[in-house]
Design an enzyme around this catalytic site. Sequence first.
Site, PDB file in Angstrom:
ATOM      1  N   LYS A 203       0.839  -1.195   0.000  1.00 41.62           N
ATOM      2  CA  LYS A 203       0.000   0.000   0.000  1.00 41.62           C
ATOM      3  C   LYS A 203       0.878   1.249   0.000  1.00 41.62           C
ATOM      4  O   LYS A 203       0.673   2.164  -0.775  1.00 41.62           O
ATOM      5  CB  LYS A 203      -0.905  -0.035   1.233  1.00 41.62           C
ATOM      6  CG  LYS A 203      -1.959   1.036   1.245  1.00 41.62           C
ATOM      7  CD  LYS A 203      -2.968   0.755   2.338  1.00 41.62           C
ATOM      8  CE  LYS A 203      -3.937   1.911   2.456  1.00 41.62           C
ATOM      9  NZ  LYS A 203      -4.931   1.701   3.513  1.00 41.62           N
ATOM     10  N   GLU A 209      10.849  -4.438   4.057  1.00 38.64           N
ATOM     11  CA  GLU A 209      10.942  -5.846   3.647  1.00 38.64           C
ATOM     12  C   GLU A 209      10.561  -6.000   2.179  1.00 38.64           C
ATOM     13  O   GLU A 209      11.266  -6.644   1.394  1.00 38.64           O
ATOM     14  CB  GLU A 209       9.992  -6.719   4.490  1.00 38.64           C
ATOM     15  CG  GLU A 209      10.361  -6.862   5.945  1.00 38.64           C
ATOM     16  CD  GLU A 209       9.746  -5.780   6.822  1.00 38.64           C
ATOM     17  OE1 GLU A 209       9.408  -4.682   6.301  1.00 38.64           O
ATOM     18  OE2 GLU A 209       9.617  -6.021   8.035  1.00 38.64           O
ATOM     19  N   GLY A 264      -4.816  -2.353   5.043  1.00 38.76           N
ATOM     20  CA  GLY A 264      -3.973  -3.444   4.545  1.00 38.76           C
ATOM     21  C   GLY A 264      -4.504  -4.822   4.911  1.00 38.76           C
ATOM     22  O   GLY A 264      -4.625  -5.710   4.062  1.00 38.76           O
ATOM     23  N   ARG A 265      -4.859  -5.010   6.171  1.00 40.97           N
ATOM     24  CA  ARG A 265      -5.285  -6.361   6.605  1.00 40.97           C
ATOM     25  C   ARG A 265      -6.721  -6.692   6.196  1.00 40.97           C
ATOM     26  O   ARG A 265      -7.210  -7.775   6.495  1.00 40.97           O
ATOM     27  CB  ARG A 265      -5.070  -6.524   8.113  1.00 40.97           C
ATOM     28  CG  ARG A 265      -5.717  -5.466   8.971  1.00 40.97           C
ATOM     29  CD  ARG A 265      -5.206  -5.504  10.405  1.00 40.97           C
ATOM     30  NE  ARG A 265      -5.689  -4.368  11.192  1.00 40.97           N
ATOM     31  CZ  ARG A 265      -5.103  -3.181  11.222  1.00 40.97           C
ATOM     32  NH1 ARG A 265      -4.008  -2.947  10.510  1.00 40.97           N
ATOM     33  NH2 ARG A 265      -5.595  -2.204  11.964  1.00 40.97           N
ATOM     34  N   GLU A 350      -3.494  -6.879  15.226  1.00 37.48           N
ATOM     35  CA  GLU A 350      -3.096  -5.553  14.721  1.00 37.48           C
ATOM     36  C   GLU A 350      -4.294  -4.601  14.787  1.00 37.48           C
ATOM     37  O   GLU A 350      -4.135  -3.405  14.966  1.00 37.48           O
ATOM     38  CB  GLU A 350      -2.548  -5.648  13.288  1.00 37.48           C
ATOM     39  CG  GLU A 350      -1.769  -4.405  12.882  1.00 37.48           C
ATOM     40  CD  GLU A 350      -1.032  -4.536  11.549  1.00 37.48           C
ATOM     41  OE1 GLU A 350      -1.676  -4.398  10.510  1.00 37.48           O
ATOM     42  OE2 GLU A 350       0.192  -4.757  11.562  1.00 37.48           O
ATOM     43  N   HIS A 381      -1.682 -33.222  18.998  1.00 38.66           N
ATOM     44  CA  HIS A 381      -0.464 -33.908  19.427  1.00 38.66           C
ATOM     45  C   HIS A 381       0.627 -32.923  19.794  1.00 38.66           C
ATOM     46  O   HIS A 381       1.799 -33.284  19.878  1.00 38.66           O
ATOM     47  CB  HIS A 381       0.007 -34.858  18.317  1.00 38.66           C
ATOM     48  CG  HIS A 381      -1.038 -35.880  17.998  1.00 38.66           C
ATOM     49  ND1 HIS A 381      -1.128 -37.087  18.648  1.00 38.66           N
ATOM     50  CD2 HIS A 381      -2.084 -35.845  17.135  1.00 38.66           C
ATOM     51  CE1 HIS A 381      -2.174 -37.763  18.183  1.00 38.66           C
ATOM     52  NE2 HIS A 381      -2.766 -37.020  17.260  1.00 38.66           N
ATOM     53  N   LYS A 503       9.924   0.270  13.295  1.00 33.41           N
ATOM     54  CA  LYS A 503      10.382   0.558  11.933  1.00 33.41           C
ATOM     55  C   LYS A 503      11.393   1.704  11.956  1.00 33.41           C
ATOM     56  O   LYS A 503      12.434   1.655  11.287  1.00 33.41           O
ATOM     57  CB  LYS A 503       9.193   0.986  11.056  1.00 33.41           C
ATOM     58  CG  LYS A 503       8.268  -0.133  10.633  1.00 33.41           C
ATOM     59  CD  LYS A 503       7.233   0.413   9.647  1.00 33.41           C
ATOM     60  CE  LYS A 503       6.129  -0.593   9.388  1.00 33.41           C
ATOM     61  NZ  LYS A 503       5.017  -0.045   8.592  1.00 33.41           N
TER      62      LYS A 503
END
Length: 547
Positions: A203, A209, A264-265, A350, A381, A503
């Site tokens: 965005k 990254e 974004g999410r 978030e 398990h 950041k």
Amino acid sequence: MILHSLSTWSALAAHYKLIRNSHMRDWFDPISDLAPTRADRFTVTGGGLTLDFSKNRVTDQTISLLIQLAQETHVQARRDAMFIGEIVNPTERRAALHTALRASDASAPYAAQIKAERIKMAILAERVRNRQWLGYTGQPIEHIVNIGIGGSDLGPKMVTHALRHFAKSRIRIHYVSNIDGVDLQGVLEQINPEKTLVIIVSKTFTTSETMTNACSLRDWFRRSGCTSDQLVSHFVAVSANLQEVVRFGISPDNIFEMWDWVGGRYSLWSAVGLSVMIAIGPKNFDQLLKGAHLIDEHFRYAPLEHNMPVLLGMLGVWYRNFFGSQSYVVAPYSQALYFLPAYLQQLEMESNGKSVTLDGHIVDYPTAAVVWGEPGTNSQHAFFQMLHQGPTIVPIDFIISLTPEHSLPGHHEKLLANCFAQSEALMLGRTEAEAKNIVGCKQASLVPHIVFPGNRPTNTILLDELNPQSLGALIALYEHKTFVQAAVWNINPFDQWGVELGKILGKVVESELISTSSVDLRNHDSSTRALITRARESATLKSGIVC
Ligand code: F6P
């Protein structure tokens, strides 16, 4: 609005004291649980999904109090404001219109813009799927690499993985998110530049990254002999920052828009889902949107007491704020939903991991629970021991489809059996008397070890089958659940200031790590200073800026 001073809040606190020692086993007692049974009363359907919330520490009165709390905290008014595009994200002065992305109505906000972008996506997706999109040596595309992180990765990756059985084309979709080069390198080893199309999803188009991975990939293409002009056939971008995308060298024809009114999410329904559309095709992508839209309609119009997102959200509030549960588990009994827990972690944590109310006051109640989980039966398990016998109560959402996504006989019956048996065991437990019966008097010392307290709350979400529509519905269910909780807690679920500080400091530390001259580290604490110094001395650290 001060949550603690609401009359329903106090009523719920008093009600909690009354029922906290009750055992669900008694509520399910066949003698008292007559028609309509708990299961009848506490099962709702919507958008093709079924939610059985009967195995929760709730009575009819609890539910009616929780619904009253939703009303008192204006969940409906806030919901309506979101749907019509009001500024529900005040710190960024933005609307949150992910629901418009799946609306079928031409009068929905931004309908024309959304449609135009969707058509553009479909054209690209079909060209790639039909082997008409050619790389710089004239070969059709066989690999898509989606570069993005957080909301620009987790949603599309989760959906593409979940709907693998709908991906009939031979195109392989790869997701690269981590700045750890192992992520990109692992993908580079599997792909051929001549047959690879990269989708950079960001965005902001500034995320470290994503930009580092994108630059490394661009270098890799150049090293393989692809000229700067030819890169046009290998890079598309999805972003709200068109200027930066063009500066990166992507042709304006290959840019898809992200809008500031989609977080974004919450964005997988937009062009952020381009990789999904390439994988499953435009028609299936439409079905994904349709499923989400069905839940939007359900959330908007179903009465609160039959409203799945409201019920799921309020049950979460019940455990978080009254039982003091710190976390909840999402256990999809579905290998296809492998990435769902990670997706929900970002969605819920978030969105609602906030300590300040919408009007800037510090909250004096817990907000977002920690979300964690793994697909069943693997999780049984691994950590189910703790869920059954640990002293901490961790509510669980079981998610399962009645139809398998494979053709192997015998597996799905066992999967279903495990899922249903787990929620039954967690609810029932095993009493001391039952334990004694099992081991007999010779092994009396074993009794406390094989007693299960039970009374552990679970929801079961049933899908008839895992398909684009039901998955769309499932995701929208959790989106709206998150919104409901934010409304109750009076927090903004659409901003994420908490990721900024790391950041900023990351950039400072990076410049110090790669500086070839001596650096002044006195601004750091002694621990950080020592870590940076140690890394600078390390022979393996190679300086080099790719972007
Ligand atoms: O981690 C913070 C965050 O801003 C997320 O909210 C977002 O999904 C992610 O980074 C990626 O951001 P962008 O799409 O701008 O690269």
